[in-house]
Write a protein that holds these residues in place. Structure first.
Motif, short mmCIF file in Angstrom:
data_model
loop_
_atom_site.label_atom_id
_atom_site.label_comp_id
_atom_site.label_asym_id
_atom_site.label_seq_id
_atom_site.Cartn_x
_atom_site.Cartn_y
_atom_site.Cartn_z
N ARG A 202 -35.26 50.46 -60.52
CA ARG A 202 -35.06 50.55 -61.97
C ARG A 202 -34.30 51.82 -62.32
O ARG A 202 -33.49 51.86 -63.25
CB ARG A 202 -36.40 50.54 -62.69
CG ARG A 202 -37.13 49.21 -62.63
CD ARG A 202 -38.48 49.28 -63.31
NE ARG A 202 -38.37 49.57 -64.72
CZ ARG A 202 -39.36 50.07 -65.45
NH1 ARG A 202 -40.52 50.32 -64.90
NH2 ARG A 202 -39.19 50.30 -66.73
N LYS B 136 -29.17 39.10 -53.97
CA LYS B 136 -29.28 38.55 -55.32
C LYS B 136 -27.95 37.97 -55.79
O LYS B 136 -27.91 36.97 -56.50
CB LYS B 136 -29.75 39.63 -56.30
CG LYS B 136 -31.21 40.00 -56.14
CD LYS B 136 -31.61 41.09 -57.11
CE LYS B 136 -33.06 41.51 -56.88
NZ LYS B 136 -33.44 42.67 -57.72
N GLU C 238 -27.51 34.25 -57.18
CA GLU C 238 -27.00 33.95 -58.52
C GLU C 238 -25.75 33.08 -58.47
O GLU C 238 -25.57 32.19 -59.31
CB GLU C 238 -26.73 35.27 -59.26
CG GLU C 238 -28.02 35.99 -59.67
CD GLU C 238 -27.80 37.45 -60.02
OE1 GLU C 238 -26.63 37.91 -59.98
OE2 GLU C 238 -28.80 38.14 -60.31
N GLY D 256 -37.32 34.72 -61.12
CA GLY D 256 -37.18 35.49 -62.36
C GLY D 256 -37.11 36.99 -62.11
O GLY D 256 -37.22 37.47 -60.98
N GLN D 257 -36.92 37.74 -63.20
CA GLN D 257 -36.79 39.19 -63.11
C GLN D 257 -38.13 39.90 -63.15
O GLN D 257 -38.27 41.01 -62.65
CB GLN D 257 -35.93 39.71 -64.28
CG GLN D 257 -34.50 39.20 -64.27
CD GLN D 257 -33.72 39.68 -63.06
OE1 GLN D 257 -33.84 40.83 -62.66
NE2 GLN D 257 -32.94 38.79 -62.46
N SER D 258 -39.15 39.29 -63.76
CA SER D 258 -40.44 39.96 -63.93
C SER D 258 -41.20 39.97 -62.61
O SER D 258 -40.91 39.22 -61.69
CB SER D 258 -41.28 39.27 -65.01
OG SER D 258 -41.67 37.99 -64.57
N GLN E 212 -44.35 35.85 -60.80
CA GLN E 212 -43.53 34.66 -60.57
C GLN E 212 -44.37 33.38 -60.64
O GLN E 212 -43.90 32.31 -60.27
CB GLN E 212 -42.87 34.77 -59.19
CG GLN E 212 -41.94 35.95 -59.04
CD GLN E 212 -40.70 35.84 -59.91
OE1 GLN E 212 -40.14 34.76 -60.09
NE2 GLN E 212 -40.27 36.95 -60.47
#
Length: 646
Positions: free
Chosen positions: A361, A480, A484, A503-505, A508
């Motif tokens: 991050r 990734k 994608e 997903g990004q969070s 899952q």
């Protein structure tokens, strides 16, 4: 007079004999593994044991653990890698306790970030924007009733909200910690309780480091047995605790704290030098961000670690920053020794240390000892203590002695010479009749120059494979960007099955539930999906490996390779094999599962004739292999025909 059984081995044997007489299932390899663990417990030596899916390895170590508790009534620590596995282990432990009739306290110890912090939550309510305040207030309605564990809170809390409200540290001065904090209560329990404690590997590693540095750990000092499941992750956990890292905000926080500490007559000068120091930190991290962006263009795979280019310009900014810190210290009388020491460590990196950049991050500068095996060995394998290391994937070879088969894993942790290493336990599932390995020979060599054409041509091969099983497929990626790209291509085609992407969070669960419920769907994932998915049944009938998971070059891998006789054979291939086994292991999760593992990467094909092709074929459970799509289709049709006939 009935014989009194005193040894852990005798008690374990008697237990398995009893359940066998009652007609309960005894899995091949399970008893052997359990008795090997018993021997290690009685000899007070460490043991490493690989057990493939279907062995029932949790029972193979839980039964000796319960028998050991009945003998000594001392704490037993079991560490694993995910919350889901902790909860499953707790259920298994309860079952073993019922079957044995031995009363054993069982505590599930989740990490601190799984608990809400009342103090942080109240601060978030006051400082948050109005759109978030309602969520924080609703969250507070639970915590005010004593419900602080995230899994117990009956509402969906976005990660960005939870991260502002969860426990990040224990404070001796916090009134909430003294009276109401569930996490602090848990920590107090861990330091005193006997019985079985089920924790994550991060908590175990933190305990071992605290124990080494201060003599006081997190758990009860009377612990007599440590078991680590999913032990293939351990090296990374230890590397993390030996790593010193600074983000931009870490430095800025120290500067702001120093400015606030200045006396009234020094406020103007403190703010001035604080601003100048902050500007230098901003300049330094902007330079390093550019380094990361440049390196990303030259990569073919996901990794958070990047090279730190210690250029003259970077060094000049660091020296100027150190001088500003010294000026700020003189003005404010606030000590910034740790910040300065870290910056000086960057300027004078010793031969014993690795310096690198980490980008998740936020950008972080990291500094760590190169070789941590001596310290890992000391902490994990103390004299006269049994530590059990187990996983479905700790071997990277199929020939030689048990120690040679697991050599890469054992060497990374400094496993002691006196320790036991058992022969890997093969899965009892019927891979011979129920699975096939398909290796594509149609795609180009997947290097950087071919990245674009490899992606484009992979779509046609993926479509052919999806048509064989009519969806029901997990596609695993090492990048990734690749994931994608493939997702965008597939989702825009008129396919008869839903395409789901990771997903990004951090949670899952909803993605996995949809994939499980919509039987013909296709799930694309990377990262944790290589080992974090457990889906039984028809919904997961094929695993496609987009590329062989060779490690992406980074400073730590480079160091390991520099110490190896053969960089590829001794480091790159073992790393790849262990991860490949994890990914392929998503396919068969029960005795009734059937399906296909497909590898698109032609480096595993006959065409390339790579020296590690046989290593790949021998490492995987799927022994029937083909490079012919017609043969694969015929195999799948036979499986379906048998299923329909049944």
């Amino acid at each position: 007079m009935a014989e009194i059984l005193t040894s852990v081995t005798d008690k374990t044997k008697a237990f398995f004999d009893k359940i066998s007489e009652q007609g309960l299932e005894q899995r091949e390899g399970q008893v052997e593994m359990a008795l090997e663990i018993c021997r290690a417990i009685e000899e007070r030596k460490p043991i490493a044991t690989e057990a493939e899916v279907g062995i029932g390895k949790s029972y193979a170590y839980l039964i000796p653990a319960v028998m050991q508790y009945s003998k000594e009534h001392r704490q037993i620590i079991i560490a694993t890698s995910t919350i889901a596995l902790q909860e499953q282990l707790a259920n298994d432990a309860q079952d073993v306790v019922k079957m044995t009739g031995i009363r054993v306290p069982i505590t599930v110890a989740k990490g601190m970030r799984n608990y809400a912090c009342e103090r942080r939550l109240q601060n978030a309510i006051v400082t948050s924007k109005s759109k978030d305040r309602a969520v924080f207030n609703k969250l507070h309605s639970y915590t005010s009733k004593g419900i602080q564990q995230r899994s117990d809170i009956d509402m969906s809390v976005p990660d960005e909200i939870w991260n502002r409200a969860c426990v990040t540290r224990l404070s001796k001065k916090c009134e909430h910690c003294d009276h109401n904090c569930k996490y602090k209560a848990l920590r107090n329990t861990l330091s005193r309780t006997n019985g079985i404690v089920i924790c994550n590997q991060n908590l175990l590693v933190a305990h071992l480091k605290n124990l080494q540095e201060t003599g006081k750990g997190i758990f009860n000092p009377n612990c007599c047995l440590t078991i680590v499941d999913e032990a293939h992750n351990l090296e990374h956990k230890f590397r993390d605790i030996f790593t010193q890292g600074y983000t931009r905000n870490d430095f800025l926080w120290g500067i702001n704290a120093a400015v606030k500490a200045a006396g009234r007559n020094r406020v103007y000068d403190a703010k001035k030098y604080g601003r100048l120091a902050s500007e230098l930190i901003e300049q330094l991290y902007d330079m390093l961000l550019r380094q990361v962006k440049e390196q990303r263009h030259r990569r073919d795979g996901d990794n958070t670690a990047y090279y730190f280019d210690n250029t003259k310009e970077v060094q000049a900014v660091i020296r100027a920053t150190i001088k500003r810190f010294e000026q700020l210290e003189r003005i404010t009388h606030c000590v910034l020794d740790e910040d300065k020491s870290f910056l000086k460590g960057i300027l004078n990196v010793s031969d014993r240390n690795i310096l690198w950049l980490e980008m998740d991050r936020y950008l972080k500068i990291c500094l760590c000892r190169k070789d941590i095996r001596f310290f890992t060995s000391q902490m994990l394998f103390p004299f006269c203590h049994t530590t059990v290391l187990t996983s479905a994937t700790i071997s990277d070879k199929t020939e030689g002695t048990a120690k040679e088969k697991c050599g890469y894993f054992l060497g990374s942790l400094g496993f002691p010479v006196i320790g036991h290493v058992s022969e890997p336990k093969a899965s009892p599932f019927d891979y011979e009749n129920n699975t096939m390995l398909y290796i594509s020979n149609k795609l180009p060599y997947p290097n950087l120059s071919n990245r674009k054409i490899y992606r484009e041509q992979s779509i046609e091969e993926i479509l052919r494979l999806l048509s064989v099983t009519h969806g029901k497929t997990l596609i695993l990626f090492t990048s990734k960007e690749d994931m994608e790209f493939v997702y965008k291509k597939l989702v825009n085609l008129p396919l008869p099955y839903r395409i789901i992407v990771q997903g990004q969070s951090s949670s899952q669960a909803h993605k996995l539930d949809r994939f499980r419920d919509e039987t013909d769907s296709v799930l694309l994932g990377t990262g944790t999906y290589w080992e974090g998915i457990n889906i039984e049944g028809e919904s997961l009938s094929q695993v496609i490996i987009f590329k062989l998971p060779f490690p992406v070059p980074d400073p730590i891998i480079d160091y390991k390779m520099s110490k190896a006789e053969d960089r590829v054979r001794d480091v790159a291939v073992p790393e790849m094999i262990i991860k490949l086994k994890q990914g392929a292991g998503r396919l068969i999760r029960s005795s009734s599962d059937k399906g296909i593992v497909s590898i698109l990467d032609p480096r595993a094909s006959i065409r390339e004739n790579k020296p590690y092709r046989e290593t790949i074929l021998n490492a995987l459970c799927e022994k029937n292999s083909t490079e012919d799509m017609d043969e694969l289709t015929a195999f799948w049709n036979r499986l379906n025909g048998e299923k329909e006939a049944g």
